[in-house]
Each structure stands twice: as C-alpha cells, then as structure tokens.
Enzyme design. Structure first.
Site, mmCIF file in Angstrom:
data_model
loop_
_atom_site.group_PDB
_atom_site.id
_atom_site.type_symbol
_atom_site.label_atom_id
_atom_site.label_comp_id
_atom_site.label_asym_id
_atom_site.label_seq_id
_atom_site.Cartn_x
_atom_site.Cartn_y
_atom_site.Cartn_z
ATOM 1 N N PRO A 155 -111.575 43.728 2.579
ATOM 2 C CA PRO A 155 -111.735 42.880 3.748
ATOM 3 C C PRO A 155 -112.439 43.598 4.893
ATOM 4 O O PRO A 155 -112.315 44.813 5.051
ATOM 5 C CB PRO A 155 -110.305 42.521 4.138
ATOM 6 C CG PRO A 155 -109.419 43.434 3.401
ATOM 7 C CD PRO A 155 -110.175 44.048 2.287
ATOM 8 N N HIS A 195 -112.342 42.665 8.411
ATOM 9 C CA HIS A 195 -111.720 42.663 9.735
ATOM 10 C C HIS A 195 -110.980 43.965 10.013
ATOM 11 O O HIS A 195 -110.410 44.571 9.129
ATOM 12 C CB HIS A 195 -110.710 41.507 9.848
ATOM 13 C CG HIS A 195 -111.351 40.161 9.889
ATOM 14 N ND1 HIS A 195 -111.894 39.583 8.779
ATOM 15 C CD2 HIS A 195 -111.536 39.291 10.896
ATOM 16 C CE1 HIS A 195 -112.386 38.400 9.110
ATOM 17 N NE2 HIS A 195 -112.181 38.191 10.391
ATOM 18 N N ASP A 210 -133.979 38.228 2.589
ATOM 19 C CA ASP A 210 -134.713 36.959 2.533
ATOM 20 C C ASP A 210 -134.777 36.288 3.912
ATOM 21 O O ASP A 210 -135.683 35.543 4.209
ATOM 22 C CB ASP A 210 -134.067 36.009 1.504
ATOM 23 C CG ASP A 210 -132.569 35.847 1.708
ATOM 24 O OD1 ASP A 210 -131.890 36.881 1.927
ATOM 25 O OD2 ASP A 210 -132.083 34.699 1.666
ATOM 26 N N GLY A 224 -68.614 54.582 24.591
ATOM 27 C CA GLY A 224 -67.328 54.015 24.964
ATOM 28 C C GLY A 224 -66.449 53.634 23.781
ATOM 29 O O GLY A 224 -65.385 53.037 23.938
ATOM 30 N N SER A 225 -66.871 53.980 22.566
ATOM 31 C CA SER A 225 -66.061 53.619 21.393
ATOM 32 C C SER A 225 -64.876 54.558 21.239
ATOM 33 O O SER A 225 -63.895 54.231 20.574
ATOM 34 C CB SER A 225 -66.927 53.650 20.128
ATOM 35 O OG SER A 225 -67.464 54.944 19.936
ATOM 36 N N SER A 282 -65.603 60.919 21.604
ATOM 37 C CA SER A 282 -65.222 62.212 22.177
ATOM 38 C C SER A 282 -63.706 62.364 22.228
ATOM 39 O O SER A 282 -63.164 63.428 21.898
ATOM 40 C CB SER A 282 -65.794 62.350 23.589
ATOM 41 O OG SER A 282 -67.204 62.351 23.533
ATOM 42 N N SER A 334 -75.633 58.695 18.081
ATOM 43 C CA SER A 334 -76.527 58.781 16.900
ATOM 44 C C SER A 334 -76.747 57.408 16.251
ATOM 45 O O SER A 334 -76.247 57.142 15.171
ATOM 46 C CB SER A 334 -76.016 59.798 15.887
ATOM 47 O OG SER A 334 -74.633 59.660 15.638
#
Lengths: 303, 641
Positions: free
Chosen positions: B121, B123, B177, B481-482, B485, B552
């Site tokens: 192609p 493009h 042509d 906040g889960s 730590s 993470s």
C-alpha cells in the site's frame, strides 16, 4: 566459496515450509496438522516428514470429516496416516450428524456445520493451539493477503484489518490461553508448484485427480460424480459415464469435475497449464456472498 | 480486451506445454525465484502494473477475467476499460474504498524465473505493511507517475527500501503514454531521483520508462513508442538480476538452531535454516553463545545425507561430540563466529497503535532467540518525508527512530547490514502479544563489551546460609490507600520476631532518595519499578527477605521484576481493595487532589491499575484487618528456609 549453488524455486519453497513447521513445533504447545486428503494436504504432509526426519512429525493429523468426501479420499487418508507414523484423528460434528445435514438439502449450512463448526469444535475439544493448513495465497483474493501465521481469537475469528505484521522469517506465535494460530506453510506455492513437487517427489495423491470413466450427472453447469447411493437423482435423471477428473477435491456433491483425458501426472499438469479457468472455479463455496465469500467465511472461523 | 499493447505476451511457452510437457517441466523445475515489491504513490499504478504482469503471463484465468470485467464496470476507476487493480485488492474494504490496505502476494512465471510480488500500500498510514512486504524482497520496483515526478511518497518508499536493505532498486517511470513518451520528461525524473537517491545512500538503481496500462517496455524493449530507450524491459531485468541468496552463500557459515531432533538415544541432530555460508561434514563449528567447538559429522535430510549444504537450505546437522546446544543457539564456522552482546544501537520501525514505552520490557525475537528487551529514549526519529532527524521521547505508529536497546540476556547477533537473519528482530508486547516493532541492530555498545561480571568468593548462597533463611521478595501491589505499607510493616515486625533478616522498601521513601529524579509519567513509573527491582535483587543476593510496597500498576513491570529473580523468589501479594474503599479512606488526601485535577496520572483515576491475574497471595482489606492480613501472609510463606 566461489561457486554458487543455485537453489531452484522449489528448493527455496521447500526450505521455507520446513522452517515454518519447525518454528511452530518449537513455539506452540499443542500443534496439529489439518489433513483434508487433497493434493495440497499431500504436499504439506510430505514436507512435514522432511522437516522432522528422522523423527516422525511430532503432531497428529486431524481430518474434519463431513461424511460426504469421496470414497477414494477415505482410502488414501488411512493409508497415508499409517505410512507417516502419525496419529490420525477424525472428527465429525455430532450435531450435524444427528440432524442429518447434507449438501443436497441444506446448501451453505452443510459447509458451515460440518466444516466451519466441526473444525472449531475439534480444535476446542483437543485444545490444539496451532493448526497447519494447506491453503495457498494464489487460490483466492483474501488468502493472498493472509499471513503465514494467522492469528485467531478464542472464538476462532479472523480480523483481516488487524493482522500482525510479519517480517523476514520471524513469526510471532505468542497468544493467550484459548487463542490459536492457523499456520500455512505452503502460502507461497502456486498450483503449478504443488503439481510439479508431487511429480518430482512422487507423492501419492487421490486417483480422482486422474481421468477415468466415472458416473456423472450435470447440474447448474457443474459435472457432479455419483460417488455412492446417497446421491439423489431427479426424476428422469440418469448417471452418464464420462471421462472426468477433479482439479480440487471437497465434498463430492459440491465439487465439480472437468471432462478430461489426462491420466498421468504430466498430462494433468499440461492440462492445468493450458486451462482457462481457475482452480476453485469448481467449488460452490467461493460464489456465495458476492466477491467476498471466502473472506466472510474465514472471519467466521472457516479454515 | 480493449487494449493497444505494443508487445505480445512472450513469457509463457504455450507451444512447449502442448507439444512436450516433460521438457517444459524439466525447464520449469530448474527455475530460480525472485521476490520483489512494487511501491510508489497512491495513483502511480502499482496494482495496474501487477495486473498487467499477471495478464501478460497468462496467470489470469477466463473466469477471473469475466469477474474482473464485471467488477471493472461496476466499481472500476478506468471507465469501460479493465481495472487491473481490482485483481489484486482482495479485501472487501479495499474494493469498496478503491485503495490497497494490506500487502497482497501474487505469483507469476516466466521462462527463467518464478516471481513472488508483494503489492504494498502507498499511504503513509500503511508504512508498516510496506515494511512487511519489503522485508522478504530481493528487489523493489518504485513507481513514479511520469506526469508528477518524484513525490514525497517516492522518497519515503525509497528510504524504507534502503533501510530494510534492498540492494536492487528499479525506478519505473510509469504512465509514459500520458506524457507522449517524452525522453525529456523521463531524463528529468531520473536526474531528480538520482540526486535524492545519493543523499540517502542508494548507490545504484535501474531506471526505465514504462506504461503498465498500455504495456510499453514491460516484456520487450524498446517499445515502438520509446525508440530512444536503450535499457532492458522490466521483465528482462527481473529475469536476470542476481538474487540475494547467492550473496549470502559467500558469507561465513551461520545457522540459528530451531529445534533439537532426538528420535532416539542414538541420534541427536540440530535442525535449522542455514542463514549464510555453507557447511560440510568435517567442518569445525562453534556453538554460540557458549563458544564451545565441535566438528560436523553429517548433514542429514529426508533425501539422504548431503556432501554440502548452503544458505537457504533447511537441514539437520549432527556433531562429533555431545556438546550442549539447543534452540536459540547459533552454529557458526569455528574461526569466525558472530558477536555476543546485551546492549545495542538499533534502528526501529514502530508498528503498533500504542506508542513505544521507553524502559518497558518487550519480547525480542531475533532468529530463534527470544529474550526480554527494553528500548531506551530514542536518540532521534526520522522524518521519512524529508529524512530530517527529529528529537523524540517515544516512537508512534509508522515512526522510525534510532535508540539504544538492552536485553536481559546476551544474544548472538551480527549487524543487520551484514546478516539479516542475525540482525533483524521484532518486538512483541508481553501482555497483548501483538508484534509492535521491527528493528535492525546496527552495532553493540562498547560498554557492554567492556563491563564484565566480577565473580565474588562469598556467593549469594553463602549469604543466605549465614542468615539461615531463603532470600525472597515479597512484592506488595495495590491502589494508593489500599494498605500496602501498613500491612508490609506488620509482616516485617512478625518476621523480625522470628529472627529473620529483612528490609522494607517503601514507595514514598524511595522517591525521596534513589528515585527523586523520577516523576509519574508512564516511562518514569516503569523506571521507578526497574530500579526498585534491581535494588531488591541486590538485597536478595545479600540474603535478605525484601518487602516492597509500591502501587506498581502495570503487569508488564511486575513481570519484569519477577523475571530478574530466581524461579520462586518473587512473591506477588495483591492488596485487594476496591477503588471506592481506597478513595473513601484517602489517607494522604491524594484522591481528592486527583479528582479535582490538581494531580495528573493518578492510578485508579486517570491512569490504569492492572490487577494481578494470579498473584501468589491475595489479601482483602475490606474483610481483614491489617494484622489479620499480615498473619495470613506470614503463614503462606512458611517455612522461611
């Protein structure tokens, strides 16, 4: 080295196909070879034996059977499986069997149920994650654009607009659980290459490729062979003995024969070269759905 | 056919087929093969040219021609004339839109060769498809519309062909042509192109004036319309140009091992496709990367043992000794082996919709080797229309850049310019499994060659034995906040009471020191995790049990750390707290800031969190207190030795 060894096109195609097969075996968890008993399958099986020699090919053969193949195909299938030392798995869609789906009464549903659905069921049943197929790019327009490693979703769909780029001879065989790849080792072979290779390597093929007098009827411009007593004859229809052969083999009521006197391989090749119609012309499947019949079938999971 | 072709189709000998098929077959059997691509701007007539080649070589059958005539009238772009483009545009979307989207492969034969044509192609958004087609080509036909001359796309395609290493370039000045077959027009275009080609390093090319539509100089040259043209016809040139495999045979022997063939205890063979050079029984060979040497015992094939095999053949080699060799290794001539390295400069073509993420690990496949690789920030990207070098932070779809690349293991390689099979690679996204990039190794970085591993006398096993424990990384992941730590701290307290030697690496704390130069963009977050992973790894070498508390958010980076460590040393602990609960707690007030737009790229709000699919341990902080969660974790990792 000063002298170059000139590899012929068939030697290069053979080396490429062998390389592809070994990549699949090295990277896939559970490969299988789809074996349809046609000439392309015959070549593919022969290449597999070469690729892994002296080991037998480390995968089984799978025949997705429609129960409507020519008798001669069933005979050769069993013989070749034995000769190659490979396990032969035959799968018949139980639902199609139960409902008595057949090409005379059910038209397109026949292909859909026995072949497309049957293939999906068989792959799911055995958990195959890579399936070799004998399709070639010169057969049909949408196949000309398909990758050698052709990725399928968990529901066996093909997305032609989102194919993985395939560079050099580096094939990406990675996939998630449930997804699979169809692999076409003879993508770059033409019909003539296949015939020439069969000739050179003396590969056994179904005798139906050679001309012989066989019982036939003519319908909608197609010559059909009356292969067994299940063939429903219309009123007043009588099978006529004609010298015919087949350029391509599918289900016998769906595969048109050509009148021919070509009884040897060189004669068959000669006729193929001089012919003026394409190979799949005898197949009803490509004529469905306008120009995009095969592309649509492939998106739905047809091989 | 309504057509004024000046040349009769000459490349299929009907007479011989009909009269003496056996002779024909033996000629055909000895044909060589040439793979080429056609490229050029959108309306330069690529598909028409291929259609012409197929038609003239009688590769179009009557039924196809009938369908073609029908389609041409319905959707064709050539009025009542046959629109050859419809032959090659195979996908429904392509026929509807009248453009080529994907590479189509077509086949035809002449008396001397079999040809595989990749129609690519034009493009810009399909650059990746063009690169795909070009990667296997021996030759490129670059089409230029005689009325328009050298365009931006002509330059781009020439650049890409050169980048991918195509040595044979044909400049086909098409639609002659429509310019009255003017020699002047032709010469002007050739001169323009020549100047450009030199500037990008194309040393030579073959120019020819053609008309794909009318057939001039396709099979016979010169056509009656171009008596001034002295060169070969396109087909003559394609039939006689030297193919790459001959050149590959002159290089030193290399064969990437694909598969070890072990049918029984007496046979052990190494299967592969010979990339370069040749091999004979008795040849001294070296296995890379180990460097061990051996001698070739036999070259095994289904058709019997060979006296010699060369580049392009798929074979199985047996060796004299039982040396270690497996998939991913490379067999090479003993006295001239390829290099081994883990740091490179590479040219990279980005093929995916999602941008390159600098520092992220992708799978890199090169030959039969697959390793993890991280691309560094690009040195520059190339404007493919002007060849200008531009500054870049990343690479997007269809962009080409040069960057350093690090692999997690050393790989056997050669510069792409010398050896495609050992220098060309693809990158695969580890999560989606998509092929996201193609690349070419330019050279290995000196520093990789000069930095060696220093062996130490006190080993990591000694360190672990002294501490009477098995080193491990307890990797806590979860939303902000889960409770990562808090729980990690509880776990460490319990381990300390059990006399275990531990260390807790906390996300916030690390960002005050080691990682204070990093922000919160995707690339920085990846680098943050990579450094923490490396530190955790050093600590396990010292025999410690390491606890890490980091959001993470990306699976790929957690996997990267897992891959750095020994098999069972990485324990992923998913602190599973629904977003609403974490947001409700909002201990540090961060969710409020993120919701109000003051804080960008906040996980869970405007940056994704990819939850672990199968963590070793999962704790649910809605149902468990931090103490219960810690108890659960400690019990799950027992025994500690």
């Amino acid at each position: 080295m000063s002298e170059h060894v000139n590899l012929t096109h068939l030697q290069r195609l053979e080396a490429e196909a062998i390389h592809i097969m070994r990549e699949v075996v090295a990277e896939a968890e559970k490969p299988v070879m789809l074996y349809s008993v046609g000439k392309d399958s015959a070549v593919m099986l022969h290449l597999a034996r070469k690729a892994f020699y002296p080991s037998p090919p480390p995968f089984p053969l799978l025949h997705v059977d429609t129960t409507w193949k020519f008798q001669a195909m069933y005979e050769l299938r069993n013989e070749m499986a034995e000769r190659s030392g490979m396990e032969l798995l035959v799968y018949q869609n139980p639902e199609a069997k139960e409902r008595g789906i057949n090409p005379f009464d059910h038209g397109a549903l026949h292909t859909d149920m026995w072949k497309t659905e049957g293939l999906k069921q068989a792959l799911d049943l055995y958990g195959f994650d890579a399936a070799f197929g004998g399709a070639r790019r010169d057969e049909e327009k949408s196949r000309a654009k398909e990758r050698v490693f052709s990725f399928r979703t968990a529901s066996h769909g093909w997305d032609p607009k989102n194919q993985r780029p395939e560079l050099w001879n580096l094939y990406n065989a990675r996939k998630k659980k449930g997804e699979s790849i169809r692999v076409f080792p003879i993508s770059n072979w033409t019909e003539l290459d296949v015939w020439q290779y069969i000739h050179l390597e003396d590969i056994p093929i179904v005798p139906l490729y050679f001309s012989e007098k066989r019982p036939t009827v003519e319908r909608d411009g197609m010559l059909l062979m009356v292969d067994d007593e299940r063939f429903p004859l219309a009123e007043g229809e009588e099978p006529v003995m004609r010298s015919i052969r087949f350029r391509t083999l599918g289900c016998y009521p769906l595969t048109g024969a050509v009148e021919s006197e070509a009884a040897t391989l060189p004669e068959v090749i000669q006729e193929t070269l001089l012919t003026t119609t394409s190979e799949r012309q005898g197949r009803a499947i490509d004529k469905d759905e306008g120009g995009a019949g095969m592309e649509k079938k492939k998106q739905e999971g047809y091989f | 056919m309504a057509d004024t072709a000046t040349n009769d189709p000459v490349y299929k000998t009907d007479a011989l087929i009909a009269e003496d098929i056996d002779t024909y077959l033996s000629t055909h059997q000895h044909k060589t093969m040439l793979r080429f691509i056609t490229c050029g701007s959108v309306d330069d007539g690529k598909s028409t040219l291929i259609g012409r080649l197929l038609y003239d070589s009688k590769m179009i059958f009557e039924d196809q021609l009938a369908a073609l005539e029908n389609d041409s009238k319905r959707v064709g772009t050539q009025g009542q004339e046959i629109d050859f483009a419809l032959l090659v545009d195979g996908l429904a979307a392509e026929r509807e839109q009248g453009i080529t989207i994907d590479v189509a492969y077509r086949f035809f034969n002449t008396e001397k060769r079999k040809f595989i044509v990749a129609d690519c192609p034009g493009h810009e958004q399909y650059t990746r498809n063009m690169i795909t087609g070009a990667s296997t080509a021996d030759l490129a036909v670059i089409l230029v519309d005689a009325r328009k001359g050298v365009l931006v796309q002509t330059r781009r395609h020439s650049y890409l062909c050169n980048l991918i290493g195509i040595k044979n370039i044909v400049l086909a000045v098409n639609k002659m042509d429509l310019v009255d077959y003017s020699e002047e027009v032709f010469d002007k275009i050739v001169a323009d192109y020549s100047e450009f080609a030199k500037s990008i390093g194309i040393e030579s090319f073959t120019a020819m004036p053609i008309s794909g539509f009318k057939g001039d100089n396709i099979t016979k040259a010169p056509s009656a319309n171009t008596p001034w043209y002295k060169g070969p016809s396109l087909v003559d040139h394609l039939e006689t140009v030297e193919v790459r495999s001959a050149e590959d045979q002159d290089k030193p022997f290399r064969m990437p091992v694909q598969w070890v063939n072990r049918p029984n205890l007496d046979f052990r063979g190494f299967s592969g496709l010979i990339a370069t050079g040749g091999v004979k029984p008795g040849d001294a060979v070296r296995v890379l990367p180990s460097g061990k040497t051996s001698t070739v015992k036999s070259v095994v094939t289904f058709d019997g043992e060979l006296d010699e095999a060369v580049a392009g053949q798929s074979v199985t080699l047996t060796l004299d000794d039982e040396i270690d060799c497996s998939r991913g290794n490379v067999l090479s001539v003993a006295d001239n082996p390829p290099e081994v390295s883990d740091q490179f400069e590479a040219s990279i073509v980005w093929l995916a919709d999602e941008d390159l993420i600098v520092g992220r690990n992708y799978w890199l496949k090169l030959g039969t080797q697959t390793v993890s690789a991280a691309v560094q920030e690009p040195k520059y990207k190339v404007d493919v229309n002007t060849m200008e070098h531009l500054a870049a932070k990343t690479l997007s779809l269809n962009e080409i850049g040069v960057a350093e690349l690090f692999t997690d293991k050393s790989i056997v390689f050669e510069a792409y310019q010398q050896n495609r099979a050992l220098g060309g690679f693809i990158l695969i996204d580890k999560i989606t499994n998509q092929t996201v990039a193609a690349g070419m190794l330019n050279f290995s970085l000196r520093r990789a060659q000069n930095v060696h591993w220093q062996p130490t006398d006190i080993t990591r096993a000694d360190h672990a034995a002294m501490k009477n424990q098995k080193p491990r990384v307890l990797w806590f992941t979860g939303l902000s906040g889960s409770g990562k730590s808090t729980i990690a701290n509880e776990v460490e307290k319990r381990l300390a009471l059990m006399n275990r030697h531990t260390f807790l690496l906390d996300g916030d704390n690390v960002r005050h020191g080691l990682n204070k130069d990093l922000g919160f963009t995707e690339a920085d977050r990846i680098e943050n995790i990579r450094r923490v992973g490396e530190v955790a790894k050093l600590m396990t070498d010292a025999g410690l049990i390491v606890l890490t508390a980091f959001i993470s958010p990306f699976r790929a980076e957690r996997q990267m750390v897992r891959d750095m460590l020994a098999e069972d040393e990485f324990i992923e602990i998913f602190v599973d707290t629904p977003l609403e609960v974490a947001e409700e707690r909002d201990v540090k007030g961060l969710y409020k800031k993120a919701r109000s737009g003051q804080l960008k790229n906040f996980t869970g709000i405007d940056s994704p969190y990819e939850a672990p699919e199968s963590p070793e341990i999962r704790v649910n902080t809605v149902e468990m207190t931090p103490e219960e969660a810690a108890e659960h974790i400690v019990r799950a990792i027992l025994p500690l030795k």
